[in-house]
Design a protein around this motif. Structure first.
Motif, PDB file in Angstrom:
ATOM      1  N   SER A 160       1.059  -1.127   0.130  1.00  0.00           N
ATOM      2  CA  SER A 160       0.023  -0.307   0.007  1.00  0.00           C
ATOM      3  C   SER A 160       0.979   1.481   0.053  1.00  0.00           C
ATOM      4  CB  SER A 160      -0.988  -0.230   1.657  1.00  0.00           C
ATOM      5  OG  SER A 160      -1.330   1.271   1.188  1.00  0.00           O
ATOM      6  N   MET A 187      -2.854  -1.583  -3.311  1.00  0.00           N
ATOM      7  CA  MET A 187      -3.880  -0.726  -3.042  1.00  0.00           C
ATOM      8  C   MET A 187      -3.113   0.831  -3.511  1.00  0.00           C
ATOM      9  SD  MET A 187      -4.746  -1.371   0.503  1.00  0.00           S
ATOM     10  CE  MET A 187      -4.079  -3.440   0.532  1.00  0.00           C
ATOM     11  N   ALA A 188      -4.020   1.391  -3.692  1.00  0.00           N
ATOM     12  CA  ALA A 188      -3.432   2.878  -3.631  1.00  0.00           C
ATOM     13  C   ALA A 188      -4.664   4.012  -2.423  1.00  0.00           C
ATOM     14  CB  ALA A 188      -3.270   4.009  -3.716  1.00  0.00           C
ATOM     15  N   GLY A 194      -3.425   1.350  -7.551  1.00  0.00           N
ATOM     16  CA  GLY A 194      -2.666   0.136  -7.170  1.00  0.00           C
ATOM     17  C   GLY A 194      -1.150  -0.417  -6.989  1.00  0.00           C
ATOM     18  N   CYS A 223      -8.048   0.492  -5.626  1.00  0.00           N
ATOM     19  CA  CYS A 223      -6.923   2.537  -4.563  1.00  0.00           C
ATOM     20  C   CYS A 223      -8.963   2.789  -4.862  1.00  0.00           C
ATOM     21  CB  CYS A 223      -6.654   2.870  -6.011  1.00  0.00           C
ATOM     22  SG  CYS A 223      -7.762   2.768  -7.553  1.00  0.00           S
ATOM     23  N   CYS A 231      -6.840   1.552 -10.647  1.00  0.00           N
ATOM     24  CA  CYS A 231      -6.008   0.889 -10.212  1.00  0.00           C
ATOM     25  C   CYS A 231      -5.248  -0.314 -10.503  1.00  0.00           C
ATOM     26  CB  CYS A 231      -7.138   0.601  -9.318  1.00  0.00           C
ATOM     27  SG  CYS A 231      -8.383   0.960  -8.389  1.00  0.00           S
TER      28      CYS A 231
END
Length: 356
Positions: A160, A187-188, A194, A223, A231
């Motif tokens: 992340s 993920m973001a 992501g 995301c 994402c």
């Protein structure tokens, strides 16, 4: 165990290169620190095992020497197995995992090559505005030198960060290449991309190719979404810079699989890509549409079933910056003269004219 340092051969007149053999988190950081202080080309060999550092593994150098961080070694580093699952660098959901930076003191005609190969990078966290939860590579060099990032046979998962949850790759002048790698569940949470961000501002004279994504698999990127960005992966390609996505598969990434911006050109070939976003419209050839046919995506097994639509659908021999010849399991990449799409080459029974 003591960190082993073995001198290696180098071309006449070049600084003597060194090989480091690291079997613990402390040894690995010591090797990276020693390599960063050297102007030689260095190889950091990592023994198979689990590495959970208290701080991110960090290589930050003003020297243009090449550095390679390579996993899968036997104790003593004489032998090696090509299985990225056996060498795990883990951020413990508390910190970034691996940082490689080149910060020369001024304009330079030289640039390093960073190689990261045969490793699992997982559970990395970039807090606040920190990009690249598991892997961050940066080279803001000014001058005629070119930095190259070569990422091969990596598993990047459950990471992340703020943009590029899995990896953030940035070269002012250079080439970024990602091959035979799996990005899963990155993920973001507050922005986009992501799995991966890649930025190349300019390239060496006569080489307009800035980013190459080759035979890789990107799945389950999440995301928040950010002004139309999705994402999966994000490529920033300024005018005159080319990006290529070749023999790769994207699945179950929220909003979009591939986002491309900044005015350059992009080509997606022999790949399964769903939604595309951004200001650069890529040229798409030999598209693949449909269920990719993973063996068991619910259990994170992204190898290909014997009836997968991705079998023998890749470009047979990539024309540039080819991979090391092995898939993510360490099996031969080419079995019937044609590559499968994604990070894994199907190893089922090969039938020729109806015979085994």
């Amino acid at each position: 165990a003591m960190l082993l340092v073995v001198a290696a051969l180098a071309p006449a007149g070049a600084p003597l290169a060194a090989q480091y053999c690291a079997g613990s988190a402390t040894e690995l950081q010591d090797a990276l620190t020693a390599a960063a202080a050297s102007s030689a080309d260095d190889e950091v060999r990592v023994v198979r095992g689990f590495y959970g550092p208290a701080q991110p593994f960090n290589y930050t150098s003003q020297n243009a020497g090449w550095v390679f961080v390579l996993g899968g070694y036997d104790p003593g580093c004489a032998g090696r197995s090509l299985d990225a699952r056996t060498t795990v660098l883990d951020g413990g959901l508390a910190r970034q995992v691996l940082l490689l930076n080149y910060f020369p003191p001024g304009p330079t005609t030289q640039g390093p090559r960073f190689g990261v190969d045969n490793l699992t990078l997982q559970n990395g966290l970039g807090t606040g505005f920190t990009r690249g939860g598991c892997l961050a590579l940066s080279s803001p060099i000014d001058g005629s030198g070119q930095t190259e990032f070569w990422l091969d046979n990596l598993i990047v998962r459950n990471c992340s960060g703020y943009f590029g949850g899995g990896a953030d790759l940035s070269a002012t002048r250079g080439l970024i290449r990602v091959a035979n790698s799996l990005f899963d569940g990155n993920m973001a949470p507050t922005t986009a991309f992501g799995h991966l961000t890649a930025l190349v501002s300019t390239t060496a004279a006569g080489n307009g190719t800035g980013v190459i994504i080759l035979n890789s698999t990107f799945v389950n990127g999440t995301c928040a979404g950010n002004i139309g960005r999705g994402c999966g992966i994000g490529l920033t390609l300024p005018a005159g810079i080319r990006g290529d996505v070749l023999n790769s598969v994207f699945a179950n990434n929220a909003i979009s699989d591939v986002h491309i911006e900044a005015g350059g050109s992009a080509y997606i070939d022999y790949s399964r890509v769903g939604a595309i976003s951004g200001t650069v419209v890529p040229t798409i050839t030999h598209p693949i549409v449909g269920d990719p046919g993973f063996i068991d995506a619910a259990s994170a097994n992204y190898r290909l079933r014997d009836n997968s639509i991705l079998l023998n659908r890749g470009l047979g021999i990539p024309p540039y910056y080819t991979s090391n010849g092995y898939d993510l399991d360490g099996n031969l990449r080419v079995r019937s003269g044609i590559l499968d799409v994604g990070a894994f080459e199907n190893q089922g029974v090969l039938l020729i004219n109806g015979f085994e």
